[in-house]
Design a protein around this motif. Structure first.
Motif, PDB file in Angstrom:
ATOM      1  N   GLY A 146       0.827  -1.200   0.000  1.00 12.38           N
ATOM      2  CA  GLY A 146       0.000   0.000   0.000  1.00 12.38           C
ATOM      3  C   GLY A 146       0.858   1.246   0.000  1.00 12.38           C
ATOM      4  N   GLY A 147       1.918   1.240   0.805  1.00 11.96           N
ATOM      5  CA  GLY A 147       2.802   2.393   0.867  1.00 11.96           C
ATOM      6  C   GLY A 147       3.462   2.659  -0.462  1.00 11.96           C
ATOM      7  N   LEU A 148       3.906   1.592  -1.147  1.00  5.31           N
ATOM      8  CA  LEU A 148       4.557   1.786  -2.444  1.00  5.31           C
ATOM      9  C   LEU A 148       3.550   2.274  -3.484  1.00  5.31           C
ATOM     10  CD1 LEU A 148       6.859  -1.334  -2.454  1.00  5.31           C
ATOM     11  CD2 LEU A 148       7.537   1.031  -2.169  1.00  5.31           C
ATOM     12  N   PHE A 149       2.311   1.737  -3.404  1.00  6.40           N
ATOM     13  CA  PHE A 149       1.238   2.200  -4.293  1.00  6.40           C
ATOM     14  C   PHE A 149       1.004   3.691  -4.060  1.00  6.40           C
ATOM     15  CE2 PHE A 149      -3.089   0.562  -6.079  1.00  6.40           C
ATOM     16  CZ  PHE A 149      -3.035   1.525  -7.054  1.00  6.40           C
ATOM     17  N   GLN A 150       0.968   4.090  -2.780  1.00  3.44           N
ATOM     18  CA  GLN A 150       0.773   5.493  -2.435  1.00  3.44           C
ATOM     19  C   GLN A 150       1.926   6.338  -2.967  1.00  3.44           C
ATOM     20  OE1 GLN A 150      -1.875   6.837  -0.922  1.00  3.44           O
ATOM     21  NE2 GLN A 150      -0.969   8.878  -1.040  1.00  3.44           N
ATOM     22  N   ALA A 151       3.153   5.785  -2.906  1.00  2.00           N
ATOM     23  CA  ALA A 151       4.311   6.521  -3.425  1.00  2.00           C
ATOM     24  C   ALA A 151       4.160   6.728  -4.930  1.00  2.00           C
ATOM     25  CB  ALA A 151       5.597   5.770  -3.111  1.00  2.00           C
ATOM     26  N   PHE A 152       3.703   5.693  -5.634  1.00  4.81           N
ATOM     27  CA  PHE A 152       3.462   5.803  -7.080  1.00  4.81           C
ATOM     28  C   PHE A 152       2.440   6.904  -7.352  1.00  4.81           C
ATOM     29  CE2 PHE A 152       0.637   4.630 -10.575  1.00  4.81           C
ATOM     30  CZ  PHE A 152       1.523   4.526 -11.625  1.00  4.81           C
ATOM     31  N   ASN A 153       1.310   6.861  -6.601  1.00  8.16           N
ATOM     32  CA  ASN A 153       0.263   7.862  -6.817  1.00  8.16           C
ATOM     33  C   ASN A 153       0.759   9.258  -6.502  1.00  8.16           C
ATOM     34  OD1 ASN A 153      -1.701   6.215  -7.715  1.00  8.16           O
ATOM     35  ND2 ASN A 153      -2.570   5.817  -5.701  1.00  8.16           N
ATOM     36  N   ALA A 206      -6.945   6.795  -9.070  1.00 10.23           N
ATOM     37  CA  ALA A 206      -5.901   5.915  -8.540  1.00 10.23           C
ATOM     38  C   ALA A 206      -5.710   6.074  -7.038  1.00 10.23           C
ATOM     39  CB  ALA A 206      -4.583   6.198  -9.269  1.00 10.23           C
ATOM     40  N   GLY A 207      -5.845   7.317  -6.546  1.00 11.25           N
ATOM     41  CA  GLY A 207      -5.594   7.578  -5.131  1.00 11.25           C
ATOM     42  C   GLY A 207      -6.524   6.816  -4.204  1.00 11.25           C
ATOM     43  N   PHE A 208      -7.719   6.521  -4.685  1.00 15.13           N
ATOM     44  CA  PHE A 208      -8.691   5.778  -3.878  1.00 15.13           C
ATOM     45  C   PHE A 208      -8.129   4.427  -3.461  1.00 15.13           C
ATOM     46  CE2 PHE A 208     -12.129   2.561  -4.169  1.00 15.13           C
ATOM     47  CZ  PHE A 208     -12.811   2.906  -3.014  1.00 15.13           C
ATOM     48  N   TRP A 209      -7.579   3.689  -4.443  1.00 19.06           N
ATOM     49  CA  TRP A 209      -7.121   2.321  -4.160  1.00 19.06           C
ATOM     50  C   TRP A 209      -5.971   2.298  -3.177  1.00 19.06           C
ATOM     51  CZ3 TRP A 209     -10.532  -1.017  -5.473  1.00 19.06           C
ATOM     52  CH2 TRP A 209     -11.363  -0.769  -6.557  1.00 19.06           C
ATOM     53  N   SER A 210      -5.019   3.245  -3.363  1.00 23.91           N
ATOM     54  CA  SER A 210      -3.854   3.207  -2.466  1.00 23.91           C
ATOM     55  C   SER A 210      -4.271   3.579  -1.052  1.00 23.91           C
ATOM     56  CB  SER A 210      -2.756   4.122  -2.975  1.00 23.91           C
ATOM     57  OG  SER A 210      -3.194   5.442  -2.985  1.00 23.91           O
ATOM     58  N   LYS A 211      -5.141   4.598  -0.918  1.00 23.10           N
ATOM     59  CA  LYS A 211      -5.530   5.031   0.420  1.00 23.10           C
ATOM     60  C   LYS A 211      -6.310   3.931   1.129  1.00 23.10           C
ATOM     61  CE  LYS A 211      -5.335   9.702   1.624  1.00 23.10           C
ATOM     62  NZ  LYS A 211      -5.701  11.050   1.326  1.00 23.10           N
ATOM     63  N   ILE A 212      -7.210   3.293   0.388  1.00 29.65           N
ATOM     64  CA  ILE A 212      -8.036   2.263   1.005  1.00 29.65           C
ATOM     65  C   ILE A 212      -7.151   1.075   1.409  1.00 29.65           C
ATOM     66  CG2 ILE A 212      -8.870   0.680  -0.819  1.00 29.65           C
ATOM     67  CD1 ILE A 212     -11.525   2.425   0.630  1.00 29.65           C
ATOM     68  N   LEU A 213      -6.190   0.748   0.544  1.00 28.04           N
ATOM     69  CA  LEU A 213      -5.285  -0.368   0.860  1.00 28.04           C
ATOM     70  C   LEU A 213      -4.461  -0.047   2.110  1.00 28.04           C
ATOM     71  CD1 LEU A 213      -4.118  -3.085   0.057  1.00 28.04           C
ATOM     72  CD2 LEU A 213      -2.553  -1.930  -1.483  1.00 28.04           C
ATOM     73  N   VAL A 214      -3.939   1.181   2.182  1.00 25.69           N
ATOM     74  CA  VAL A 214      -3.121   1.563   3.340  1.00 25.69           C
ATOM     75  C   VAL A 214      -3.951   1.504   4.617  1.00 25.69           C
ATOM     76  CG1 VAL A 214      -1.946   3.492   4.434  1.00 25.69           C
ATOM     77  CG2 VAL A 214      -1.475   2.964   2.066  1.00 25.69           C
ATOM     78  N   VAL A 215      -5.143   2.142   4.595  1.00 26.85           N
ATOM     79  CA  VAL A 215      -5.927   2.229   5.828  1.00 26.85           C
ATOM     80  C   VAL A 215      -6.366   0.845   6.296  1.00 26.85           C
ATOM     81  CG1 VAL A 215      -8.059   3.091   6.822  1.00 26.85           C
ATOM     82  CG2 VAL A 215      -6.669   4.589   5.419  1.00 26.85           C
ATOM     83  N   PHE A 216      -6.910   0.041   5.383  1.00 23.10           N
ATOM     84  CA  PHE A 216      -7.399  -1.277   5.803  1.00 23.10           C
ATOM     85  C   PHE A 216      -6.267  -2.189   6.266  1.00 23.10           C
ATOM     86  CE2 PHE A 216     -11.453  -0.527   3.344  1.00 23.10           C
ATOM     87  CZ  PHE A 216     -12.207  -0.423   4.491  1.00 23.10           C
ATOM     88  N   SER A 217      -5.129  -2.141   5.544  1.00 23.66           N
ATOM     89  CA  SER A 217      -4.053  -3.049   5.940  1.00 23.66           C
ATOM     90  C   SER A 217      -3.441  -2.620   7.268  1.00 23.66           C
ATOM     91  CB  SER A 217      -2.988  -3.106   4.844  1.00 23.66           C
ATOM     92  OG  SER A 217      -2.448  -1.834   4.646  1.00 23.66           O
ATOM     93  N   VAL A 266      -5.290   3.764 -13.986  1.00 22.49           N
ATOM     94  CA  VAL A 266      -4.944   3.009 -12.772  1.00 22.49           C
ATOM     95  C   VAL A 266      -6.157   2.953 -11.840  1.00 22.49           C
ATOM     96  CG1 VAL A 266      -3.461   2.964 -10.725  1.00 22.49           C
ATOM     97  CG2 VAL A 266      -2.501   3.473 -12.941  1.00 22.49           C
ATOM     98  N   GLY A 267      -6.985   4.009 -11.867  1.00 23.84           N
ATOM     99  CA  GLY A 267      -8.193   4.001 -11.058  1.00 23.84           C
ATOM    100  C   GLY A 267      -9.132   2.879 -11.442  1.00 23.84           C
ATOM    101  N   PHE A 268      -9.211   2.577 -12.738  1.00 22.43           N
ATOM    102  CA  PHE A 268     -10.099   1.488 -13.167  1.00 22.43           C
ATOM    103  C   PHE A 268      -9.405   0.134 -13.124  1.00 22.43           C
ATOM    104  CE2 PHE A 268     -12.578   5.006 -14.965  1.00 22.43           C
ATOM    105  CZ  PHE A 268     -13.828   4.642 -14.485  1.00 22.43           C
ATOM    106  N   TYR A 269      -8.108   0.106 -13.343  1.00 20.88           N
ATOM    107  CA  TYR A 269      -7.361  -1.163 -13.307  1.00 20.88           C
ATOM    108  C   TYR A 269      -6.220  -1.084 -12.300  1.00 20.88           C
ATOM    109  CZ  TYR A 269      -9.772  -1.787 -17.742  1.00 20.88           C
ATOM    110  OH  TYR A 269     -10.717  -1.861 -18.705  1.00 20.88           O
ATOM    111  N   PRO A 270      -6.531  -1.100 -10.991  1.00 19.48           N
ATOM    112  CA  PRO A 270      -5.431  -0.983 -10.004  1.00 19.48           C
ATOM    113  C   PRO A 270      -4.431  -2.124 -10.109  1.00 19.48           C
ATOM    114  CG  PRO A 270      -7.500  -1.534  -8.930  1.00 19.48           C
ATOM    115  CD  PRO A 270      -7.839  -1.199 -10.341  1.00 19.48           C
ATOM    116  N   LYS A 271      -4.832  -3.226 -10.748  1.00 15.36           N
ATOM    117  CA  LYS A 271      -3.917  -4.370 -10.924  1.00 15.36           C
ATOM    118  C   LYS A 271      -2.641  -3.960 -11.656  1.00 15.36           C
ATOM    119  CE  LYS A 271      -5.450  -8.713  -9.978  1.00 15.36           C
ATOM    120  NZ  LYS A 271      -6.894  -8.608  -9.618  1.00 15.36           N
ATOM    121  N   LEU A 272      -2.740  -2.944 -12.523  1.00 17.48           N
ATOM    122  CA  LEU A 272      -1.562  -2.495 -13.264  1.00 17.48           C
ATOM    123  C   LEU A 272      -0.433  -2.118 -12.329  1.00 17.48           C
ATOM    124  CD1 LEU A 272      -3.124  -0.204 -16.016  1.00 17.48           C
ATOM    125  CD2 LEU A 272      -1.991  -2.396 -16.316  1.00 17.48           C
TER     126      LEU A 272
END
Lengths: 488, 121
Positions: free
Chosen positions: A321-328, A383-394, A455-461
């Motif tokens: 999540g942190g690395l995803f957030q860094a990307f965003n 894209a920011g939605f996925w990283s934030k949600i991943l960080v908070v939940f994890s 990235v917002g639609f395909y966070p898998k990327l």
């Protein structure tokens, strides 16, 4: 296979030959040099992605097998960040084609290439002293970039950056000296293998020195006093490089040293504490700002704090999540700073009062700000939605409830000031001068906005890369084995 | 071990503290930069000390006597290489900082930190 060491070699060659290209083919050629360099480098990084994802690439230089000599070790984390850094470099290189850079322009292009080269060197090297050298190359290039606007504010910001930056890198060097005194090796994998032999007091001292030193580049508390001033004074393309490339290299330095080299969970908590302080201080200071560029700089500090909290929590999901957030952070801050650069070139000021009603007058630029801001505050479908949600939940799942609450407090403050920005952009009527957007600068910011939406639609990327990278940080045995061979 | 070398460790700590004092307390930009240089010097001295063994010499292998017993007569050359690199980097930073200080003097007309307040929040 193209050796990743070429990223460094090509950058160095091109950076120092900028004036020669100008002499041979005329002044106009110079501005294409960064573009060509980053395009070649991005190609080299991309062809190496599948190889690095399977097994860390170890490049041996001058025929000395590790632990002797200097080697590059590029695992999933290194290649992910190197690709991101070169991508940001490429976009900024397209942007500067039609942006008026400060004179002398050939030196600006040279410094741009050197700063990006140093940042990619940091994420690729396998030698801790080499890490220090690349850190210094990046810092010196970015001190000069910060000063390049030559206005009073610009040189003042640059001086603050120089004082903190050179103090920080000296502390890193002292940390390296402490480890070398105990182990007699500079290879990161070799240090990691023998870290158990280091005296605990020395290790605590060294880890404090390292985190303070890298905090300068990672914009972390307490070494981030330079960020608002240097960001406000520097030209916009340079700011995009600071946020998109150099801050990422700082995060990498902290993550690599605390996970791969030290590897003891009791030390990781330090990163979280520093991260949460950075987050709250950054967001609270952003709340008070009246200048959009300065507000974005403080918000950048807050975002980097969030990245540090997530990386320090130490489970697979939080690190990813942190690395995803860094990307965003790189993409979104790149978008906002570069769009603001277009606006400031026309309006002549980044003060929020002067930007009133801009969103109605220039609907397309307004839309770009809108996309960037919604992604930053974590709204779907960006894209920011996925990283934030991943960080908070994890982080909740890792049982750090207090930290999760503090992150949400930070996010709430962030929403408060960004809503104020949006309201300014879309209320009142625009009173500033007329201006037009050139095609190339518009293209750059459009590409960044598209990345955010895709990235917002395909966070898998992105998660496809950040999970192997997080696994690499947690599985230090693989790293050591890849470099030194044998069983660990 | 105790004789001699402890002086150099003490000197590097003292240099570090003096440098830090200058960076934190002095108000003149050039003095702040001098403080940073002292800190760098302190770290370099510390690095040299790590690899230095009292009474031994640099490992230049053209010396016949040294070639016969390299480990008995030679010091660790790695810290010396590191310090050479660090000195070069330090000079580059110092030169850049001084040119920035010149520019600050041109734009602000002063070198006193307290009087340069354009960007305070």
């Amino acid at each position: 296979m193209v050796s990743p060491i070429l990223i460094i070699a090509v950058s160095l060659f091109m950076a120092f030959s900028v004036p020669i290209w100008g002499m041979l083919f005329g002044k106009k050629v110079e501005k294409f040099v960064p573009l060509v360099t980053f395009a070649i480098n991005l190609y080299i990084a991309i062809v190496n992605i599948p190889i690095a994802l399977q097994h860390p690439i170890v490049v041996i230089t001058a025929g000395f097998k590790p632990p002797f000599g200097i080697n590059l070790t590029i695992g999933p984390l290194g290649i992910f960040l190197a690709t991101l850094i070169q991508f940001m470099g490429l976009l900024v290189a397209i942007y500067v084609l039609s942006y008026k850079v400060p004179e002398p322009s050939e030196k600006f292009y040279m410094l741009l290439i050197l700063a990006v080269m140093g940042a990619s060197g940091i994420v690729m090297t396998g030698d801790i002293f080499n890490l220090f050298v690349f850190l210094e190359i990046t810092s010196i290039a970015s001190y000069s970039l910060a000063a390049s606007a030559k206005t009073g504010g610009s040189v003042e910001g640059a001086f603050k950056y120089i004082v903190l930056g050179s103090l920080g890198s000296t502390l890193v060097l002292l940390g390296i000296a402490l480890l070398y005194a105990q182990l007699g090796t500079l290879n990161m994998a070799d240090i990691a293998r023998q870290i158990g032999k280091v005296d605990t007091t020395v290790l605590v001292a060294a880890s404090l020195l390292f985190i303070t030193g890298f905090a300068v580049e990672a914009e972390a508390f307490p070494m981030n006093g330079w960020v608002p001033d240097a960001y406000t004074g520097a030209p916009f393309p340079a700011v995009a490089i600071f946020a998109g490339a150099i801050a990422k290299a700082g995060i990498y330095g902290i993550a690599r040293i605390f996970y791969t080299i030290i590897g003891a969970p009791s030390y990781w908590h330090l990163i979280m504490i520093i991260g949460v302080l950075t987050l709250l201080i950054g967001e609270l200071s952003a709340l008070l700002q009246k200048d959009f560029k300065r507000l974005l700089a403080y918000s950048s500090i807050g975002q980097m704090g969030l990245v540090l909290v997530a990386i320090g929590a130490g489970t697979l999901d939080t690190i990813a999540g942190g690395l995803f957030q860094a990307f965003n952070h790189a993409i979104t801050k790149g978008l906002l700073f570069l769009t603001l650069g277009i606006v400031v070139a026309g309006v002549g000021s980044s003060n929020l009062q002067d930007l009133e009603g801009l969103g109605k007058k220039k609907p397309y630029l307004g839309l770009l700000f809108f996309i960037g801001i919604l992604s930053l505050i974590g709204m779907p479908p960006f894209a920011g939605f996925w990283s934030k949600i991943l960080v908070v939940f994890s982080i909740i799942k890792a049982n750090y409830i207090v930290y999760a609450v503090l992150i949400l407090v930070g996010a709430a403050i962030e929403v408060a000031y960004y809503v104020r920005v949006l309201r300014t952009l879309y209320s009142g009527s625009y009173r500033g001068p007329e201006f037009s957007t050139s095609f190339l600068t518009g293209l750059t910011v459009t590409v960044l906005a598209l990345v955010i939406i895709v990235v917002g639609f395909y966070p898998k990327l992105v998660t496809h890369f950040v999970y192997p990278a997080a696994k690499e940080l947690l599985g230090r045995g693989t790293y050591i084995q890849a470099v030194l061979g044998g069983k660990f | 071990m105790i004789h001699g070398q402890i002086i150099f460790y003490g000197a590097s700590v003292a240099l570090f503290v003096i440098g830090l004092y200058a960076v934190l307390i002095k108000r003149n930009l050039i003095k702040i930069m001098l403080g940073l240089s002292l800190i760098e010097g302190a770290v370099n001295l510390f690095l040299i000390n790590i690899g230095y063994i009292w009474g031994k010499t640099a490992p230049i292998l053209s010396n016949k006597e040294l070639l016969a017993h390299p480990s008995a007569k030679a010091v660790d050359p790695v810290p010396q290489a590191l310090v050479l690199t660090a000195i070069v980097i330090g000079v580059a930073v110092l030169a850049l900082a001084l040119s920035v200080i010149m520019r600050i003097y041109e734009t602000h007309g002063t070198l006193n930190v307290d009087k340069i307040k354009e960007l305070r929040w």
